[in-house]
Design a protein around this motif. Structure first.
Motif, PDB file in Angstrom:
ATOM      1  N   ASP A  31       0.847  -1.196   0.000  1.00 17.21           N
ATOM      2  CA  ASP A  31       0.000   0.000   0.000  1.00 17.21           C
ATOM      3  C   ASP A  31       0.885   1.249   0.000  1.00 17.21           C
ATOM      4  N   SER A  32       1.876   1.287   0.876  1.00 19.44           N
ATOM      5  CA  SER A  32       2.764   2.447   0.993  1.00 19.44           C
ATOM      6  C   SER A  32       3.521   2.707  -0.306  1.00 19.44           C
ATOM      7  N   LEU A  33       3.981   1.633  -0.929  1.00 21.26           N
ATOM      8  CA  LEU A  33       4.747   1.772  -2.168  1.00 21.26           C
ATOM      9  C   LEU A  33       3.882   2.351  -3.285  1.00 21.26           C
ATOM     10  N   LEU A  34       2.659   1.864  -3.393  1.00 19.28           N
ATOM     11  CA  LEU A  34       1.768   2.374  -4.432  1.00 19.28           C
ATOM     12  C   LEU A  34       1.448   3.856  -4.205  1.00 19.28           C
ATOM     13  N   ARG A  35       1.234   4.242  -2.963  1.00  9.82           N
ATOM     14  CA  ARG A  35       0.991   5.658  -2.664  1.00  9.82           C
ATOM     15  C   ARG A  35       2.180   6.512  -3.110  1.00  9.82           C
ATOM     16  N   GLY A  36       3.381   6.000  -2.881  1.00 12.10           N
ATOM     17  CA  GLY A  36       4.574   6.734  -3.284  1.00 12.10           C
ATOM     18  C   GLY A  36       4.667   6.907  -4.793  1.00 12.10           C
ATOM     19  N   ILE A  37       4.290   5.878  -5.542  1.00 10.42           N
ATOM     20  CA  ILE A  37       4.332   5.943  -7.000  1.00 10.42           C
ATOM     21  C   ILE A  37       3.374   7.019  -7.519  1.00 10.42           C
ATOM     22  N   PHE A  38       2.172   7.057  -6.975  1.00  3.47           N
ATOM     23  CA  PHE A  38       1.201   8.068  -7.413  1.00  3.47           C
ATOM     24  C   PHE A  38       1.632   9.468  -6.987  1.00  3.47           C
ATOM     25  N   PHE A  39       2.287   9.569  -5.849  1.00  6.19           N
ATOM     26  CA  PHE A  39       2.805  10.852  -5.396  1.00  6.19           C
ATOM     27  C   PHE A  39       3.825  11.382  -6.407  1.00  6.19           C
ATOM     28  N   LEU A  40       4.713  10.511  -6.859  1.00  4.63           N
ATOM     29  CA  LEU A  40       5.703  10.894  -7.864  1.00  4.63           C
ATOM     30  C   LEU A  40       5.031  11.300  -9.176  1.00  4.63           C
ATOM     31  N   LEU A  41       3.999  10.567  -9.565  1.00  4.95           N
ATOM     32  CA  LEU A  41       3.293  10.864 -10.809  1.00  4.95           C
ATOM     33  C   LEU A  41       2.698  12.272 -10.791  1.00  4.95           C
ATOM     34  N   LEU A  42       2.091  12.659  -9.678  1.00  7.44           N
ATOM     35  CA  LEU A  42       1.462  13.977  -9.608  1.00  7.44           C
ATOM     36  C   LEU A  42       2.483  15.088  -9.391  1.00  7.44           C
ATOM     37  N   ILE A  43       3.649  14.779  -8.853  1.00  2.00           N
ATOM     38  CA  ILE A  43       4.734  15.765  -8.847  1.00  2.00           C
ATOM     39  C   ILE A  43       5.143  16.059 -10.287  1.00  2.00           C
ATOM     40  N   LEU A  44       5.241  15.010 -11.097  1.00  2.67           N
ATOM     41  CA  LEU A  44       5.607  15.172 -12.506  1.00  2.67           C
ATOM     42  C   LEU A  44       4.564  16.016 -13.241  1.00  2.67           C
ATOM     43  N   VAL A  45       3.304  15.722 -13.031  1.00  5.98           N
ATOM     44  CA  VAL A  45       2.236  16.460 -13.724  1.00  5.98           C
ATOM     45  C   VAL A  45       2.204  17.920 -13.288  1.00  5.98           C
ATOM     46  N   SER A  46       2.316  18.157 -11.988  1.00  8.47           N
ATOM     47  CA  SER A  46       2.188  19.518 -11.466  1.00  8.47           C
ATOM     48  C   SER A  46       3.488  20.310 -11.545  1.00  8.47           C
ATOM     49  N   GLY A  47       4.630  19.610 -11.530  1.00  5.57           N
ATOM     50  CA  GLY A  47       5.913  20.299 -11.466  1.00  5.57           C
ATOM     51  C   GLY A  47       6.185  20.895 -10.100  1.00  5.57           C
ATOM     52  N   ALA A  48       5.515  20.395  -9.069  1.00  7.96           N
ATOM     53  CA  ALA A  48       5.602  20.981  -7.732  1.00  7.96           C
ATOM     54  C   ALA A  48       7.041  21.060  -7.225  1.00  7.96           C
TER      55      ALA A  48
END
Length: 289
Positions: free
Chosen positions: A147-164
């Motif tokens: 569960d934790s690993l999958l959350r991390g993957i999606f977190f990275l994905l939205l950093i990429l999309v947003s450029g945060a």
């Protein structure tokens, strides 16, 4: 504003300070839930032994996300150096960068949560969080490593999309640490206050609905910090706190909700299909409210 940005831009480099925020939030709401509990939880042994099980998952969760922090920094810096992501395409100012970054990362939390409920294989890992029959402040970081690993993957994905940039990332991570403790804490707020909070933030009663033992309530209120995603995307539900029962009516034996080794092994030992489910618990009359 500059001092705030400077603080959060370098917070990733101060792990002890970040740990202090996490532990401080847990201790604060641990004390509050003892003073104004929503329900009188009858722990299998003691509140402390229940907490130890959840802290075991918390430690693993933190190790995984500490390792992922290296990728988070590299990705955020790459976005900045290449001008990739919404904040750069929209030429957002500082306030706009914070808002876009925080909302994008919060959406990542909603999205991965929704997917784990809808995809049978991923649900095997996430159900460990829902198997807790005594939801309190320590339940917030009770996540199986998968569960934790999958959350991390999606977190990275939205950093990429947003450029945060990192200051926006760290502002969100600070918010989510505090909010997770708040929403899981066994605290009783005045109903009107909880209701008004839920128009903007995930409130304790709103999130407790998500921990109700039966669908469709389990499949609702996926948000982490802001309630906007559930309200906009049709996953918002209400249920009187007096009717809420924690745990699962199938998929996992509620008597083993504090068996750490069984919880760790469970996603790997059998498929989670309805025909394999643990028999449902009999309905119990709701207390009068």
């Amino acid at each position: 504003m500059e001092s705030i940005i400077a603080y959060f831009a370098t917070l990733e480099q101060r792990p002890l300070e970040r740990m202090g925020l996490l532990v401080g939030g847990l201790l604060f709401f641990w004390i509050i839930e003892g003073a104004i509990p929503l329900v009188r939880l009858k722990y299998r042994r003691t509140k402390f032994s229940h907490a130890l099980v959840n802290f075991g998952f918390t430690v693993i969760h933190l190790i995984i996300h500490t390792a992922l922090a290296v990728l988070i920094v590299l990705l955020s810096d790459w976005c900045r150096n290449t001008g990739f992501g919404l904040v750069y395409w929209l030429h957002a100012g500082v306030l706009g960068v914070i808002i876009i970054g925080v909302l994008a990362l919060d959406f990542s939390s909603w999205l991965v949560h929704w997917i784990m409920h809808k995809q049978a294989y991923l649900w095997r890992y996430h159900l460990i969080h829902h198997s807790d029959n005594k939801v309190d402040v320590t339940t917030g970081l009770r996540h199986h490593p998968g569960d934790s690993l999958l959350r991390g993957i999606f977190f990275l994905l939205l950093i990429l999309v947003s450029g945060a940039p990192m200051y926006s990332v760290m502002i969100y991570q600070t918010l989510v640490v505090i909010t997770t403790a708040f929403t899981h804490a066994n605290i009783s707020l005045p109903k009107k206050l909880d209701k008004w909070l839920s128009y903007i933030l995930i409130s304790p009663n709103m999130h407790k609905v998500h921990h109700h033992w039966k669908q469709p309530y389990t499949d609702s209120n996926y948000g982490a910090v802001f309630s906007v995603w559930d309200r906009l995307l049709g996953t918002y539900k209400e249920l009187d706190p007096g009717r809420i029962r924690y745990g699962l009516d199938r998929y996992y034996d509620n008597e083993k909700d504090e068996d750490f080794l069984s919880l760790m092994k469970d996603p790997f030992i059998k498929k989670r299909q309805p025909e394999d489910a643990v028999p449902a618990r009999p309905e119990k009359k709701s207390p009068s409210t």
